[in-house]
Design a protein around this motif. Structure first.
Motif: not given
Length: 548
Positions: A138-143, A146-161
């Motif tokens: 909890p407390g982490f936003s999926a911001h 992550l798309i590489e080679d036309d495929s979703v490979k995950g997400i990057i969480t939001g920066d803090m600060g």
């Protein structure tokens, strides 16, 4: 270039709501049954699981029965079974007529259902997931995607600060890359990554446009003599008039508490309409006032709901992931329920992903999910209700309601007609000069309240010095286009007082009070110029609903 820490998982799930947690539990159960190790991660932008969950909610247990058959032994927070259903037609501010059950769609009947706090149900589901080895952050936003080679490979969480200009403040922490073989997006209605995925992979091609409503909810502590535990009230009509559709609800929970609310369809045409003020006005009707008077308002919240139904569902699979629950729009508006369908869609996603991982696949397009979905009771339920919303849009309250009653009660949703409404909600507004102005009464502080005191009860909080998460494509449009044409409706459709037009210095300025935002997503949906984009703020920002 910011250097980011990377973590690898088998499955990343975005959102710890009903669909996301059902996905996590089902995946963990399958891994346990097959004695296969599976690393599952759930990221949740709220400060805790349930903090951003807002739902009516009368809960149908069908999916929960399948997922956790022993939920009662496990202590699931389902304590109040529905004992009475009442359906009302509000003809004006004083009168209401109770409709016999044969005159309303049978989908409105709630025998065997429970009045619950979905926030607390999600907290319970999170406990079950963690006991099965699922990691929940909890407390982490999926911001970002992550798309590489036309495929979703995950997400990057939001920066803090970061400060308002995007510069790094002392203590700055960059977001992390969470990489996975497959990613499940379960953000809820109008998820900002789900919206990007639909555009990126053209998932809505050949689909009807999605339609939305804005739902309000308050929890009240009332006098014991006015409380009837287990009673469910639904109604339509006043205060909504003309072509504005929607409905009211009041549910009698345990501990002398009632839940009261209003859903306003966002295809309304009058730019002067304020959904928030319609809700406050509604509570003065004797049906509600007689229960609430002398009581204490404990909580307030608002959230958009996806109500387009089967025709508006996007393709839910794409290379590397799946859209589930309200991120796709699986709510059954004919039942005014979406938690059971959201959970089942998540469970089907888990089955599809587990089969792929077991076969050694990763980042593929899980086309078999469509077959699982179309063979499930969720699809059958949504098919039977496919015309519910479009019929109301096309035929109006009376004739649309009559059609739906006939279709549901006599033909089980199988009449050979298909209604579609392909006008997006943002495109329905008349110009302000064409629509009648609405004079809303001032709140009395007893039954009706202003926006700021309501937002206070939502426990909404954002770090003040951070980039604004309500982004304008063109900063001039609110004043140069929306104000002269529509009297800038953002200052009325927002349920939290985020948007204001300030002309105190002789020149109109558009003000965004982003710290008030309850994450309802209405601005992203209803802005007539489609100029506002909602993105995630810093993790843990937003409302902190205790029992919604």
């Amino acid at each position: 270039m910011v250097e980011r820490e990377t973590m690898e998982f088998d499955v990343v799930i975005v959102g710890a709501g009903p669909s996301g947690l059902a996905s996590a539990i089902k995946l963990a159960q399958l891994a346990q049954e097959q004695q296969q190790e599976l690393m599952i991660c759930v990221v949740e932008k709220g400060s805790e699981v349930g903090a951003h969950v807002l739902s009516g909610a009368v809960f149908e247990t069908r999916a929960l029965d399948e997922l956790l058959p022993n939920w009662q032994e496990l202590g699931a927070p389902l304590h109040t079974q529905v004992t009475e259903d009442e359906i009302l037609w509000f003809s004006d501010e004083q009168k209401a007529k109770s409709l016999p059950h044969f005159m309303v769609p049978k989908t409105f009947h709630n025998n065997g259902n429970y009045i619950v706090s979905m926030g607390n149900v999600c907290r319970f589901l999170a406990e079950q997931a963690e006991q099965l080895g699922v990691e929940i952050f909890p407390g982490f936003s999926a911001h970002e995607l992550l798309i590489e080679d036309d495929s979703v490979k995950g997400i990057i969480t939001g920066d803090m600060g970061r400060d308002k200009e995007g510069n790094e403040k002392p203590g700055f922490m960059p977001g992390m890359e969470l990489r996975a073989k497959y990613t499940i997006f379960a953000e809820g209605c109008r998820g900002h990554l789900g919206k990007q995925l639909i555009n990126q992979f053209a998932l809505d091609k050949d689909r009807s446009v999605q339609h939305y409503g804005l739902g309000f909810k308050e929890i009240w502590q009332v006098d014991a003599q006015q409380h009837q535990q287990g009673k469910v009230v639904h109604g339509t009509g006043w205060p909504l008039s003309g072509d504005t559709n929607g409905g009211a609800f009041m549910y009698h929970c345990e501990d002398n508490q009632v839940v009261v609310g209003l859903i306003v369809d966002l295809n309304y045409t009058n730019p002067h309409l304020s959904p928030f003020d319609e809700f406050q006005r509604m509570k003065h009707h004797p049906v509600f006032a007689d229960v609430l008077k002398g009581g204490k308002r404990l909580a307030y919240g608002a959230r958009a709901i996806a109500k387009g139904g089967l025709h508006s569902l996007p393709k839910m699979h794409f290379p590397g992931g799946l859209l589930v629950g309200c991120d796709a729009g699986t709510l059954n508006f004919a039942k005014i329920k979406g938690n059971h369908t959201a959970m089942k869609s998540g469970m089907l996603a888990a089955e599809s992903i587990f089969a792929a991982i077991k076969a050694g696949d990763q980042h593929t397009d899980l086309a078999d999910f469509a077959q699982r979905f179309e063979s499930s009771w969720v699809y059958d339920e949504l098919y039977r209700s496919r015309n519910f919303g479009p019929a109301m849009h096309k035929l109006g309250k009376f004739f649309g309601g009559a059609y739906n009653t006939l279709d549901q009660n006599l033909f089980a949703g199988k009449l050979p007609f298909t209604f579609k409404d392909n006008t997006p909600d943002y495109a329905t507004l008349l110009s302000s000069s064409q629509a009648p102005k609405i004079d809303y009464p001032k709140p009395d502080g007893e039954l009706s309240f202003d926006k700021l005191s309501s937002v206070f009860l939502s426990n909404t909080n954002h770090e003040e010095s951070q980039p604004c998460h309500l982004q304008l494509k063109d900063a001039a449009i609110p004043i140069t286009v929306n104000l002269p044409r529509f009297d800038e409706p953002a200052q009325r459709y927002c349920p939290a007082g985020v948007y204001e037009v300030d002309d105190s210095e002789g020149e109109a300025k558009f003000v965004i009070n982003a710290q008030n935002c309850v994450h309802c997503k209405t601005c992203d949906i209803k802005d007539p110029s489609q100029n506002i984009t909602w993105v995630t703020p810093e993790g843990a920002g937003g409302p902190n609903y205790p029992n919604m």
